[in-house]
Design a protein around this motif. Structure first.
Motif, PDB file in Angstrom:
ATOM      1  N   GLY A 115       0.817  -1.200   0.000  1.00 54.66           N
ATOM      2  CA  GLY A 115       0.000   0.000   0.000  1.00 54.66           C
ATOM      3  C   GLY A 115       0.849   1.246   0.000  1.00 54.66           C
ATOM      4  O   GLY A 115       0.377   2.333   0.345  1.00 54.66           O
ATOM      5  N   ASP A 116       2.110   1.110  -0.378  1.00 56.68           N
ATOM      6  CA  ASP A 116       3.068   2.219  -0.328  1.00 56.68           C
ATOM      7  C   ASP A 116       2.952   3.064  -1.597  1.00 56.68           C
ATOM      8  O   ASP A 116       3.868   3.126  -2.414  1.00 56.68           O
ATOM      9  CB  ASP A 116       4.486   1.666  -0.162  1.00 56.68           C
ATOM     10  N   HIS A 117       1.811   3.721  -1.739  1.00 58.95           N
ATOM     11  CA  HIS A 117       1.550   4.513  -2.941  1.00 58.95           C
ATOM     12  C   HIS A 117       1.064   5.914  -2.553  1.00 58.95           C
ATOM     13  O   HIS A 117       0.122   6.046  -1.769  1.00 58.95           O
ATOM     14  CB  HIS A 117       0.486   3.840  -3.810  1.00 58.95           C
ATOM     15  N   TYR A 118       1.770   6.926  -3.065  1.00 57.84           N
ATOM     16  CA  TYR A 118       1.358   8.330  -2.914  1.00 57.84           C
ATOM     17  C   TYR A 118       1.351   8.788  -1.453  1.00 57.84           C
ATOM     18  O   TYR A 118       0.668   9.761  -1.105  1.00 57.84           O
ATOM     19  CB  TYR A 118      -0.015   8.559  -3.558  1.00 57.84           C
ATOM     20  N   LEU A 119       2.121   8.130  -0.613  1.00 58.47           N
ATOM     21  CA  LEU A 119       2.090   8.434   0.813  1.00 58.47           C
ATOM     22  C   LEU A 119       2.891   9.676   1.177  1.00 58.47           C
ATOM     23  O   LEU A 119       2.772  10.182   2.294  1.00 58.47           O
ATOM     24  CB  LEU A 119       2.607   7.233   1.610  1.00 58.47           C
ATOM     25  N   THR A 120       3.684  10.184   0.256  1.00 55.57           N
ATOM     26  CA  THR A 120       4.462  11.386   0.546  1.00 55.57           C
ATOM     27  C   THR A 120       3.559  12.597   0.741  1.00 55.57           C
ATOM     28  O   THR A 120       3.781  13.423   1.629  1.00 55.57           O
ATOM     29  CB  THR A 120       5.477  11.676  -0.577  1.00 55.57           C
ATOM     30  N   SER A 121       2.512  12.698  -0.079  1.00 50.79           N
ATOM     31  CA  SER A 121       1.637  13.876  -0.038  1.00 50.79           C
ATOM     32  C   SER A 121       0.220  13.569   0.412  1.00 50.79           C
ATOM     33  O   SER A 121      -0.506  14.481   0.811  1.00 50.79           O
ATOM     34  CB  SER A 121       1.581  14.537  -1.423  1.00 50.79           C
ATOM     35  N   TYR A 122      -0.196  12.306   0.335  1.00 54.89           N
ATOM     36  CA  TYR A 122      -1.596  11.965   0.594  1.00 54.89           C
ATOM     37  C   TYR A 122      -1.715  10.994   1.775  1.00 54.89           C
ATOM     38  O   TYR A 122      -0.778  10.266   2.104  1.00 54.89           O
ATOM     39  CB  TYR A 122      -2.218  11.331  -0.652  1.00 54.89           C
ATOM     40  N   VAL A 123      -2.922  10.997   2.364  1.00 55.53           N
ATOM     41  CA  VAL A 123      -3.190  10.171   3.541  1.00 55.53           C
ATOM     42  C   VAL A 123      -4.359   9.241   3.222  1.00 55.53           C
ATOM     43  O   VAL A 123      -5.479   9.705   2.986  1.00 55.53           O
ATOM     44  CB  VAL A 123      -3.528  11.037   4.768  1.00 55.53           C
ATOM     45  N   PRO A 124      -4.156   7.921   3.212  1.00 57.65           N
ATOM     46  CA  PRO A 124      -5.236   6.991   2.858  1.00 57.65           C
ATOM     47  C   PRO A 124      -6.321   6.932   3.932  1.00 57.65           C
ATOM     48  O   PRO A 124      -6.034   6.966   5.122  1.00 57.65           O
ATOM     49  CB  PRO A 124      -4.513   5.648   2.722  1.00 57.65           C
ATOM     50  N   GLN A 125      -7.584   6.830   3.472  1.00 61.24           N
ATOM     51  CA  GLN A 125      -8.719   6.826   4.381  1.00 61.24           C
ATOM     52  C   GLN A 125      -9.703   5.680   4.139  1.00 61.24           C
ATOM     53  O   GLN A 125     -10.219   5.104   5.075  1.00 61.24           O
ATOM     54  CB  GLN A 125      -9.483   8.156   4.280  1.00 61.24           C
ATOM     55  N   SER A 126     -10.002   5.397   2.892  1.00 64.44           N
ATOM     56  CA  SER A 126     -11.047   4.402   2.621  1.00 64.44           C
ATOM     57  C   SER A 126     -10.674   3.564   1.414  1.00 64.44           C
ATOM     58  O   SER A 126      -9.886   3.976   0.557  1.00 64.44           O
ATOM     59  CB  SER A 126     -12.398   5.091   2.399  1.00 64.44           C
ATOM     60  N   VAL A 127     -11.278   2.374   1.360  1.00 67.27           N
ATOM     61  CA  VAL A 127     -10.975   1.428   0.292  1.00 67.27           C
ATOM     62  C   VAL A 127     -12.232   0.640  -0.029  1.00 67.27           C
ATOM     63  O   VAL A 127     -13.047   0.359   0.855  1.00 67.27           O
ATOM     64  CB  VAL A 127      -9.808   0.497   0.700  1.00 67.27           C
ATOM     65  N   THR A 128     -12.408   0.312  -1.297  1.00 65.82           N
ATOM     66  CA  THR A 128     -13.531  -0.518  -1.711  1.00 65.82           C
ATOM     67  C   THR A 128     -13.112  -1.364  -2.899  1.00 65.82           C
ATOM     68  O   THR A 128     -12.078  -1.111  -3.539  1.00 65.82           O
ATOM     69  CB  THR A 128     -14.762   0.335  -2.074  1.00 65.82           C
TER      70      THR A 128
ATOM     71  N   MET B  92      -7.828   9.018  -0.818  1.00 69.59           N
ATOM     72  CA  MET B  92      -6.849   9.679   0.040  1.00 69.59           C
ATOM     73  C   MET B  92      -7.096  11.185   0.034  1.00 69.59           C
ATOM     74  O   MET B  92      -7.494  11.747  -0.983  1.00 69.59           O
ATOM     75  CB  MET B  92      -5.423   9.409  -0.464  1.00 69.59           C
ATOM     76  N   TYR B  93      -6.814  11.834   1.161  1.00 64.92           N
ATOM     77  CA  TYR B  93      -6.861  13.292   1.156  1.00 64.92           C
ATOM     78  C   TYR B  93      -5.437  13.828   1.102  1.00 64.92           C
ATOM     79  O   TYR B  93      -4.484  13.148   1.478  1.00 64.92           O
ATOM     80  CB  TYR B  93      -7.613  13.838   2.366  1.00 64.92           C
ATOM     81  N   HIS B  94      -5.306  15.073   0.618  1.00 66.27           N
ATOM     82  CA  HIS B  94      -3.988  15.696   0.517  1.00 66.27           C
ATOM     83  C   HIS B  94      -3.612  16.267   1.878  1.00 66.27           C
ATOM     84  O   HIS B  94      -4.398  16.985   2.502  1.00 66.27           O
ATOM     85  CB  HIS B  94      -3.982  16.800  -0.534  1.00 66.27           C
ATOM     86  N   ALA B  95      -2.407  15.964   2.329  1.00 66.23           N
ATOM     87  CA  ALA B  95      -1.988  16.372   3.665  1.00 66.23           C
ATOM     88  C   ALA B  95      -1.961  17.888   3.832  1.00 66.23           C
ATOM     89  O   ALA B  95      -2.140  18.402   4.945  1.00 66.23           O
ATOM     90  CB  ALA B  95      -0.604  15.791   3.970  1.00 66.23           C
ATOM     91  N   ASP B  96      -1.780  18.626   2.742  1.00 71.70           N
ATOM     92  CA  ASP B  96      -1.706  20.084   2.815  1.00 71.70           C
ATOM     93  C   ASP B  96      -2.930  20.761   2.216  1.00 71.70           C
ATOM     94  O   ASP B  96      -2.906  21.955   1.917  1.00 71.70           O
ATOM     95  CB  ASP B  96      -0.447  20.577   2.089  1.00 71.70           C
TER      96      ASP B  96
END
Length: 323
Positions: A63-76, A93-97
């Motif tokens: 699941g190590d995808h886009y974790l630099t800028s985004y925060v995972p929340q939900s999956v389907t 994912m939402y953007h951390a900034d």
């Protein structure tokens, strides 16, 4: 897993680990349910999670995808996403900034297929049904509908770079559920959605899908109580699975309950609770397995003692057999 814990101990110190292991997410007093007693969630094990968790969540996918800028929340799960036989997970994912949120499509073995941007939202819930993909709006009480055709066209471009992913606009108007959609799950043609609450237990409701894809509350189905701090939900024929969390230094919990209750699941149903790694979020089901997402892997939480960049995998039947 033991090797991982050894590395963590070397960095954080055995004393710090022992101190953290004593922290238990409070399991609430329920002012509206005088008969409710607190469930004791199993702890122990190697201090990272409970023995029940370790014995059941034995699988991992990347699941190590886009974790630099985004925060995972939900999956389907999206079956036959391309009109053929290919299945993917959609991870929101939402953007951390701040700024546009991101949804990416991932194969069941963890490879990114493509993705798309959407208007900013925390994205606590995502679900697929009929011609639409449903995502929680920014205020957690409304739901957006995204046309499957628009999303399919975006994902089919197979753009892996988040900066270059196409933007997809939601279809029609926002729809208020009249309560909350902090988490969502579709089962047997109906949507289950409820409210995250960090101070007390809360509720979920069930909704019917109209022919136009809009939702209406199922008035024949009484609301159901959900645990304190619910982040994710799985509905099965006679079980609910809940993932709960709040805070980077506190263990998450996984609840398994029978569905034969309306209010207090402790007195009206069989239930089981056990500790999981911190910052558990949404869950999805695919081919008889439950996939549990974590937000702790995001760079936003670099200072956290435990970070989880993979989705953890358990057997549906194995979890169901716990109660």
């Amino acid at each position: 897993m033991k090797k991982l814990l050894g590395r963590l101990a070397a960095v954080a110190g055995v004393a710090a680990m022992a101190t953290t292991a004593t922290v238990v997410a409070p399991q609430e007093v329920v002012p509206t349910l005088a008969t409710a007693s607190a469930i004791t969630c199993q702890s122990g094990g190697d201090e990272w999670a409970s023995p029940t968790y370790e014995n059941n969540f034995t699988g991992r996918i990347d699941g190590d995808h886009y974790l630099t800028s985004y925060v995972p929340q939900s999956v389907t799960t999206w079956h036959d996403w391309n009109g053929g036989t290919a299945d993917v997970f959609l991870v929101a994912m939402y953007h951390a900034d701040g700024g546009n949120s991101l949804v990416y499509a991932m194969t069941p073995d963890g490879n990114v297929v493509g993705g798309f941007k959407i208007k900013e939202t925390h994205a606590g819930g995502i679900a697929v049904r009929g011609s639409y993909i449903y995502i929680t709006d920014a205020d957690n009480t409304k739901v957006r509908r995204y046309s499957k055709t628009s999303v399919r066209n975006a994902v089919a471009q197979r753009i892996a770079s988040a900066a270059r992913m196409p933007y997809v606009t939601y279809y029609g108007t926002l729809q208020s559920l009249g309560y909350a959609a902090s988490f969502m799950y579709v089962y047997d043609g109906r949507l289950y959605a409820g409210k995250f609450n960090s101070s007390s237990r809360d509720w979920m409701y069930r909704y019917e899908f109209g022919t136009d894809g809009r939702l209406s509350r199922d008035t024949d189905w009484a609301r159901r109580q959900v645990p304190l701090k619910t982040q994710g939900l799985v509905v099965q024929q006679d079980r609910y699975f809940f993932s709960t969390s709040w805070g980077r230094g506190i263990r998450s919990n996984v609840y398994v309950t029978t569905r034969d209750y309306t209010t207090n699941f402790e007195t009206q149903a069989r239930s089981r609770c056990f500790h999981a790694p911190p910052m558990a979020e949404g869950m999805a089901v695919y081919q008889g397995k439950v996939y549990l997402l974590f937000e702790s892997g995001a760079s936003e939480y670099d200072g956290s003692e435990w970070r989880t960049k993979k989705l953890h995998v358990a057997s549906v039947s194995g979890l169901a057999s716990l109660v």
